[in-house]
Scaffold this motif. Sequence first.
Motif, PDB file in Angstrom:
ATOM      1  N   UNK A  49       0.826  -1.210   0.000  1.00  0.00           N
ATOM      2  CA  UNK A  49       0.000   0.000   0.000  1.00  0.00           C
ATOM      3  C   UNK A  49       0.863   1.264   0.000  1.00  0.00           C
ATOM      4  N   UNK A  50       2.017   1.198   0.643  1.00  0.00           N
ATOM      5  CA  UNK A  50       2.941   2.330   0.620  1.00  0.00           C
ATOM      6  C   UNK A  50       3.457   2.567  -0.805  1.00  0.00           C
ATOM      7  N   UNK A  51       3.711   1.487  -1.521  1.00  0.00           N
ATOM      8  CA  UNK A  51       4.107   1.609  -2.931  1.00  0.00           C
ATOM      9  C   UNK A  51       2.975   2.224  -3.759  1.00  0.00           C
ATOM     10  N   UNK A  52       1.732   1.793  -3.496  1.00  0.00           N
ATOM     11  CA  UNK A  52       0.573   2.376  -4.193  1.00  0.00           C
ATOM     12  C   UNK A  52       0.448   3.863  -3.878  1.00  0.00           C
ATOM     13  N   UNK A  53       0.694   4.211  -2.629  1.00  0.00           N
ATOM     14  CA  UNK A  53       0.644   5.616  -2.216  1.00  0.00           C
ATOM     15  C   UNK A  53       1.697   6.428  -2.979  1.00  0.00           C
ATOM     16  N   UNK A  54       2.874   5.847  -3.095  1.00  0.00           N
ATOM     17  CA  UNK A  54       3.948   6.535  -3.826  1.00  0.00           C
ATOM     18  C   UNK A  54       3.582   6.713  -5.299  1.00  0.00           C
ATOM     19  N   UNK A  55       3.020   5.687  -5.905  1.00  0.00           N
ATOM     20  CA  UNK A  55       2.626   5.778  -7.322  1.00  0.00           C
ATOM     21  C   UNK A  55       1.611   6.894  -7.539  1.00  0.00           C
ATOM     22  N   UNK A  56       0.647   6.976  -6.639  1.00  0.00           N
ATOM     23  CA  UNK A  56      -0.437   7.949  -6.815  1.00  0.00           C
ATOM     24  C   UNK A  56      -0.029   9.364  -6.410  1.00  0.00           C
TER      25      UNK A  56
END
Length: 114
Positions: A49-56
Motif C-alpha cells: 500500500x505504501x508503494x501504491x501511495x507513492x505511485x499515486x
Amino acid sequence: MYPKTQVQLCIVHQIRNSLKYIASKDQKEFMKDLKKVYKAVTKDVAEDELLNLEEKWGSKYPVVIESWQRNWEQLSQYFQYTEPIKKIFYTTNAVEGFHRQIRKITKTKRSLHQ
C-alpha cells in the motif's frame, strides 16, 4: 546498551506531520489512501500500500512519501504484534500522558539534595 530494543515511532505524529504538506483539497483522498498503509493487516500488505501511495501521490508530494519511506522501519514495528498490542503502539499519546503526569508532580517538588 539494549541491543534488542525496537523503536516504534508514533503513527499519529507521522500523519500530522504529513498533512502539513498536503493541500487541503487533497487531504481527504490522501488520508483514505494512507489509512490503507497504517491500518493494513500485515507489514507486507502495508508495504504494498505504501508503494501504491507513492505511485499515486509521489510526484505531487515527494517530501511526504520520502518521510514515510525513510522512517518506515521505525513506523512499522507494531505489525509484528497482535491487534490489542498494536492499538497501544499505534500512538505515543498514552506514554506522553504518563510523562506529563510525572512532570507535573516532580516539577513542584524540591530536590532532596538541596
